[in-house]
Design an enzyme around this catalytic site. Sequence first.
Site, short mmCIF file in Angstrom:
data_model
loop_
_atom_site.label_atom_id
_atom_site.label_comp_id
_atom_site.label_asym_id
_atom_site.label_seq_id
_atom_site.Cartn_x
_atom_site.Cartn_y
_atom_site.Cartn_z
N PRO A 182 -0.72 54.64 -6.82
CA PRO A 182 -0.23 53.74 -7.88
C PRO A 182 0.28 52.39 -7.40
O PRO A 182 0.58 51.53 -8.21
CB PRO A 182 0.92 54.52 -8.52
N GLU A 183 0.41 52.21 -6.09
CA GLU A 183 1.00 50.95 -5.62
C GLU A 183 0.10 49.77 -5.94
O GLU A 183 -1.12 49.86 -5.89
CB GLU A 183 1.27 50.99 -4.11
N GLY A 184 0.74 48.64 -6.21
CA GLY A 184 0.01 47.44 -6.59
C GLY A 184 -0.45 46.61 -5.40
O GLY A 184 -0.13 46.90 -4.25
N PHE A 185 -1.16 45.56 -5.74
CA PHE A 185 -1.79 44.68 -4.76
C PHE A 185 -0.77 44.08 -3.77
O PHE A 185 -1.01 44.03 -2.57
CB PHE A 185 -2.49 43.54 -5.52
N ASN A 186 0.36 43.65 -4.31
CA ASN A 186 1.28 42.89 -3.45
C ASN A 186 2.16 43.74 -2.56
O ASN A 186 2.62 43.27 -1.53
CB ASN A 186 2.10 41.91 -4.31
N LEU A 241 6.46 36.02 -15.11
CA LEU A 241 7.06 37.05 -15.98
C LEU A 241 6.31 38.34 -15.77
O LEU A 241 5.17 38.49 -16.21
CB LEU A 241 6.80 36.68 -17.43
N ASP A 258 -3.16 32.69 -10.17
CA ASP A 258 -1.79 32.50 -10.69
C ASP A 258 -0.81 32.28 -9.53
O ASP A 258 0.06 31.41 -9.60
CB ASP A 258 -1.35 33.75 -11.47
O1 GFB Z 1 1.24 43.07 -7.35
P1 GFB Z 1 2.13 44.16 -7.70
O2 GFB Z 1 2.31 45.18 -6.68
O3 GFB Z 1 3.54 43.57 -8.11
O4 GFB Z 1 1.56 44.82 -9.02
P2 GFB Z 1 4.91 44.27 -8.60
C1 GFB Z 1 1.50 44.13 -10.24
C2 GFB Z 1 0.06 43.78 -10.62
O5 GFB Z 1 0.06 43.40 -12.02
C3 GFB Z 1 -0.53 42.57 -9.89
C4 GFB Z 1 -0.76 42.28 -12.25
O6 GFB Z 1 -1.11 42.87 -8.67
C5 GFB Z 1 -1.51 42.05 -10.93
O7 GFB Z 1 -2.68 42.82 -10.94
N1 GFB Z 1 0.11 41.11 -12.50
C6 GFB Z 1 1.46 41.04 -12.45
C7 GFB Z 1 -0.34 39.89 -12.83
N2 GFB Z 1 1.89 39.80 -12.74
C8 GFB Z 1 0.78 39.05 -12.97
C9 GFB Z 1 0.57 37.68 -13.30
O8 GFB Z 1 1.49 36.88 -13.41
N3 GFB Z 1 -0.72 37.29 -13.45
C10 GFB Z 1 -1.76 38.14 -13.31
N4 GFB Z 1 -2.98 37.64 -13.47
N5 GFB Z 1 -1.61 39.43 -13.02
C11 GFB Z 1 5.01 46.93 -8.80
C12 GFB Z 1 3.85 47.82 -8.39
O9 GFB Z 1 4.49 45.67 -9.18
O10 GFB Z 1 5.63 47.42 -9.95
C13 GFB Z 1 4.27 49.25 -8.30
O11 GFB Z 1 3.40 47.47 -7.10
C14 GFB Z 1 4.98 49.68 -9.57
O12 GFB Z 1 3.13 50.02 -8.14
C15 GFB Z 1 6.11 48.72 -9.86
O13 GFB Z 1 4.03 49.69 -10.63
C16 GFB Z 1 6.85 49.08 -11.16
O14 GFB Z 1 5.84 44.50 -7.48
O15 GFB Z 1 5.36 43.36 -9.69
#
Ligand code: GFB
Length: 392
Positions: free
Chosen positions: A46-50, A253, A334
Amino acid sequence: ILWTAVQFECLLCADDNRLSAEGETLAGHTVLNTLPRYILYDVNKPEGFNLRRDVFIRMASFIHHMNKVSDYHWILVLPPWHRLYHWRSSNLVQDRVPWSLFFNVDSIKNIVPVVELHEFFQMNGLRPLDAQVTLQDFNLKSFDQYPDFSDKWEIANCKGQVQKEFWNLNNLTFTKSLCISFQGISTLLADIVQELQPRTIIFDHAELALHNYYGGQEYWRIRKSMQFSNNLHEIAKEFMKKNLKQDYLCAHLRRRDFLYGHPSDVPSINNTAKQIIEKLSLMSNIKTIYIATDASKKEFEELNNYLQPYEVFKFEADEKTLNNFLDGGVAIIDQIICSQAKYFIGTSKSTFSFRIQEEREILGLPVETTFNSFCGDNIVKCTQPTKWRFVE
Ligand code: GFB
């Protein structure tokens, strides 16, 4: 751009000097020590890209360490980006995306010995990997009464499910598979490699290995090498040239699952607008707002209404850009636009915002324009992000 299993071809297998699966040489002399060895890894689904970008830095440090302490040359295999939970365009195939779609891999290769997975398959063919190691937490019960935070690892019974098919590839197999309870920094993984003596090994749940030194010189050297691809920079530049002709504030946001995961950190749309307007009232030279968000269309429109009469922009990918660069590429666009804003406000605890702050540090932008985040609705004391300063 995407590659498939059928393209794999084993270069070493076509070569006289190739190693057999048992490690003999076919050309009559030992090449065992001169052939590179490979470390693959994957991260909790479930981990995200960043967050995954952060895990890469830890693994890159580990590879640097391996190349210092071992007689072999070790190469890290870049895990493909595969069906990430937050990639919501269900009409797109977002399977096994190579790093080169998003990053300038040559820039990474200048600092860290890496190959893409398809390059690894060209070297290794479909030979089984020597070992699969699934990392897991230590059982809290084994701590007796007092938690023990020392670095340690031990081979253990598997607590959870062991991944059978990485990135949906049924031809990536393993000679042996074991679970290891692990607590510590990523360089501690070297002890496991030392013990198992594999030529190829994959670590699952690599996110359990921590940074050696977060925010230190090595961290930033690796982080700086993770440049986004020129194509994505070009698209962002084009958008900025056309729309953001003056200084702009960027607000990131984070909504959707963050509303449940971190409810106290996400302000309501109305309150978000209030906080942006409050900031802008202190900066008379900025009249333009760029919004990066995963919010729904409806939420964005609501925000836009509250922000009038300011000029509000958001990047909307056309079909071609979305088809070519997928949801991951659009999110990076973005991030690029926000990293170049005159002023940035992010969402507290979002790694998406953290990575923008890092990019701004690398660009050398004033610290007070970078480390800002929105405050949740009912927060008494709203803490601002830690200032992780760039170190050369
Ligand atoms: O990148 P990320 O690990 O950040 O995961 P967090 C959030 C994902 O949501 C991004 C989309 O990789 C994008 O695919 N996303 C979020 C966005 N903000 C934007 C935006 O401003 N523009 C666009 N185009 N896409 C963590 C997750 O998210 O949040 C964990 O890694 C978990 O798995 C946690 O879900 C609650 O650190 O914000």
